[in-house]
Structure formats: C-alpha cells, structure tokens
Design an enzyme around this catalytic site. Structure first.
Site, PDB file in Angstrom:
ATOM      1  N   HIS A 101       0.868  -1.176   0.000  1.00  0.00           N
ATOM      2  CA  HIS A 101       0.000   0.000   0.000  1.00  0.00           C
ATOM      3  C   HIS A 101       0.908   1.229   0.000  1.00  0.00           C
ATOM      4  O   HIS A 101       2.042   1.170   0.472  1.00  0.00           O
ATOM      5  CB  HIS A 101      -0.866   0.080   1.257  1.00  0.00           C
ATOM      6  CG  HIS A 101      -1.806  -1.053   1.471  1.00  0.00           C
ATOM      7  ND1 HIS A 101      -1.404  -2.249   2.025  1.00  0.00           N
ATOM      8  CD2 HIS A 101      -3.137  -1.166   1.249  1.00  0.00           C
ATOM      9  CE1 HIS A 101      -2.449  -3.059   2.132  1.00  0.00           C
ATOM     10  NE2 HIS A 101      -3.521  -2.429   1.665  1.00  0.00           N
ATOM     11  N   ASP A 104       2.319   2.032   3.363  1.00  0.00           N
ATOM     12  CA  ASP A 104       3.228   1.023   3.906  1.00  0.00           C
ATOM     13  C   ASP A 104       4.670   1.449   3.675  1.00  0.00           C
ATOM     14  O   ASP A 104       5.529   1.238   4.527  1.00  0.00           O
ATOM     15  CB  ASP A 104       3.042  -0.338   3.222  1.00  0.00           C
ATOM     16  CG  ASP A 104       1.683  -0.944   3.415  1.00  0.00           C
ATOM     17  OD1 ASP A 104       1.021  -0.607   4.405  1.00  0.00           O
ATOM     18  OD2 ASP A 104       1.280  -1.761   2.564  1.00  0.00           O
TER      19      ASP A 104
END
Length: 439
Positions: A101, A104
């Site tokens: 993501h 992340d």
C-alpha cells in the site's frame, strides 16, 4: 544491502528429508510441472504491510514486536531503513515479487504535499532496490481506510472532498505501480460499506463507488498501465457490511457499471471464510465468471469471526485451490501474495522466515498434488460424464434457445420421459482426492 537477518544466507530447496528449518522441503522453484516451473506457477509475493509495518498490536494491547525501523524519530528515515530490510528479506527468502500500500512504504505526513513528497521519495528508493535485487512488484494499492478521514468510507463517503482525497491516493499509487513495473493494481474497499442503514443511502453510495471505479479504469488507460485491475472481495470488517461481499457480488457490481471486462478479482482465503464460503468456491466462481485474477494466500479460523490472516498450512485445502487455478489456466498477471502475519507472541525476527517457508512449502506440495489430478483426468472425466446429456440433441436445443417451456412440456409428454436419479458419488470423489493428496 542490509544485514538485519544475519543468521541466514539464503533459503534453498533441500528436499522432503531435510531437517533444516530454514530450507524448503517441497518448493523447488526450477522444478517443471505441467510445462512450467514451480516459480512460474506460483508467482510468490511477500506483503509489505503485515511483514514490515505491523507492530504486533491488537484490540487489547500495544505492539509486541521489536522492529528497529519503527523506532526512529524521523519517519521517512525509518521508511528507508524498512525498505533496506524488506529487500534483504525478499532476497534471502528467494521470492520474485512483493506488494504494498502507499502508506506502507512511506509516512503519510500531515498534508497532501508531504504525502506526495514522502511517497515519491520512497518510490525512487524502491525502484533502485528492484534494479539491484531483481525483485519485482506484483501489485500496488492505496490505503484508503486507515486515516480517520475515511471512517465513513472513501469513494462511498457522504463528503465529496473525502472522495477526492481517495482519488488522489489512487492516482499516485497507480502511477507508482506503473513506474515500478507492477503487474496489477488492487482496490480493496476497507470501509466501503455501512455500520447502520439508519444513516446510509445505499443507492447513492453504490453510484459513487461505481463512478470511482470507472475513473480508475479511465486513468489506467490514460497512463498506459498494462497491468490488471483487481477488486478484493470481503464481506465485513471493519464495516458491518461491505459492498464487495464476495466474488459473485463483485461480478454483479461490475456488470451494473459496465466494468466486467476491465476488472478482475483478488481473492483472499480468510475473506472467503468470513463470507461463509470455501476458498475453493470463490476461485471456482471467479473462473466461471472469467474474472479470476490473483490470490491473497492466508487462512482464517472458523471459530473466530474476524480476519486472523494466518499463514496457510493445509495441503488438503490448497490442493483443491490449486486444482481450480490449474483448470482455469493458471495465473496470467496474478500470483500468490502472502497476506499473512506472524502471531503477536512470535517476537523473534526469524519467525517471519518460518511463516513464509512453511506456507510456500504448503503451496508447492499442493501444486504437485493438484497437477497429478489434472494429468490423470479421472476427476474431470467423472464431471464430464455427469453432464454428458447436455451435449446431446435435447441439451443443445435448450442451450441454443431453440426450445420453449411449451416445447419441453410436449417432449416430456410425447416421449414419456422418466429420468432416473444418478449417484453423485461424493464419498468416492472425496476418497479419490485424498488418494492424490496422501500417496
């Protein structure tokens, strides 16, 4: 390269008799099965979020994991350290892909400007790490569910400004995925659902998310992204009811908005469990509807009503999963991403290796067992025979639209049709499958 995992050189295949906990017992990436190597069949990926972002926290306790990159005062420097350690892990595990993501890999910051700066900085670094290591991006995505702005949804939010923020994240994440050579782009509507119908306009929210997905498709073609767009179904959690409930629900949504040729599904095992389905069912349904794309490999706990995201450990379950995938022709751009996390009490950094090694071996052994089922054709032959009548004149007339209800009523009367029940042979078939798994 980082040397965080200094006890391991590289995980290698040593065979079923090996007692080395840091060796593969069944996963031999170069072993050829049904004309392709294991690596080509499985297309394995490590997820960034559970593996390197999770702190070990849960609903009842703070983080239990000691991760050096999570302790830096400068969040961007911590993200850079995390990337070094992540690619060390990818290389030593010997897998070809990873997934992420946007938040992340980079700290979100306190403004859109900071978000873009941090994200682009880290994409530059990931691009260099990919070039250094040969590790590739299976898919990227945007986290449009964690920030409090998304508490009432992203594209389904009652505020169009929140919709716009989600659009901006997908814009940046898809552009980055293309730049990094990602082979898919995933959309998971973490909060695209409702808590109560008392404050929800279902029709409006469905139209909003439909338009959002159309915009995603439009942007894909605008930037020339050649990867596959994927929606990940999930029935609930964190919302009470999510609009992408299961594969069949997603297909109905795609048909409504004319997207069934543009978007496929990324199926997660634990999400199938939460929806009351088997993992095999969801994959078979996706294949039947021609929207099978990719897999998030994990497992849930039938006794628990939430997403436990444990590593897969059942050859019995995954042999049937592999069988459906092989019947469908295998992956094209998709693969097996381990959307799984170690347990909160698994505090040794090397537990990350144990979790992935065991799961990879489970998939490898399952692949070998399923390949035998495909090669022998016994199971498929029984299914073909069961439906053989539909290849005859009557069956073909019905399917071709050449017989009405009245026509069939006349046939039943004139021919005095009296079909007799035929055994479904379920017990025999279950024994047959077990013979493949355990021999």
């Amino acid at each position: 390269m980082s040397n965080y995992f200094d006890k391991i050189e590289k995980v290698k295949y040593e065979g079923a008799d090996s007692t080395n906990p840091f060796a593969f017992k069944h996963y031999n990436p170069n072993e050829v099965i049904l004309g392709k190597t294991m690596a080509e069949h499985l297309r394995l990926a490590v997820c960034y979020w559970h593996t390197f972002c999770w702190t070990g926290n849960d609903m009842f306790g703070v983080g239990s994991l000691d991760r050096s990159w999570q302790k830096t005062g400068d969040l961007l420097e911590g993200a850079k350290q995390k990337a070094e350690i992540a690619f060390e892990f990818f290389q030593k595990l010997g897998i070809p892909y990873y997934c992420f993501h946007d938040v992340d890999i980079a700290p979100e910051g306190n403004s859109y400007k900071e978000y873009v700066h941090n994200f682009h900085t880290m994409v530059d670094i990931l691009e260099k790490k990919q070039a250094e290591t040969g590790v590739k991006l299976l898919w990227g995505t945007a986290n449009c569910f964690t920030n409090p702005r998304y508490m009432s949804g992203a594209s389904t939010n009652p505020n169009p400004e929140v919709f716009s923020w989600a659009a901006s994240q997908v814009f940046n994440a898809m552009n980055a995925t293309k730049r990094l050579g990602g082979e898919n782009y995933v959309l998971w509507g973490g909060r695209e659902g409702y808590e109560t119908l008392l404050n929800t306009d279902l029709k409006r929210e469905r139209e909003q998310i439909g338009r959002f997905m159309q915009m995603v498709v439009e942007h894909k073609h605008k930037i020339g992204f050649n990867g596959t767009l994927l929606i990940e179904p999930k029935p609930q959690e964190p919302t009470k009811h999510q609009y992408d409930y299961d594969v069949a629900t997603v297909y109905g949504f795609l048909k409504q908005f004319g997207l069934e040729k543009e978007i496929k599904v990324n199926i997660e095992a634990n999400h199938a469990t939460l929806a009351g389905h088997t993992f095999q069912h969801e994959i078979a349904t996706a294949a039947a509807l021609d929207i099978f794309g990719s897999i998030d490999a994990n497992r849930g706990d039938p006794q628990l009503g939430w997403d436990t995201d444990q590593f897969p450990n059942s050859v019995e379950e995954n042999t049937l999963v592999m069988y459906e995938i092989l019947k469908a022709g295998g992956f094209t751009t998709g693969g097996f991403n381990f959307d799984a996390k170690i347990r909160r009490q698994s505090t040794d950094p090397y537990d990350l290796f144990h979790g992935h090694i065991g799961a990879i071996d489970v998939l490898a052994l399952s692949l070998k067992r399923a390949a035998k089922m495909i090669e022998d054709k016994t199971l498929q032959g029984i299914v073909d025979q069961r439906y053989a009548g539909w290849n005859g004149d009557l069956g073909q007339q019905i399917l071709a639209g050449k017989a009405s209800l009245e026509d069939l009523a006349k046939i039943v009367e004139s021919k005095a049709l009296d079909p007799k029940p035929v055994s479904g042979q379920q017990e025999y078939l279950e024994n047959l499958v077990n013979n493949y798994i355990y021999r």
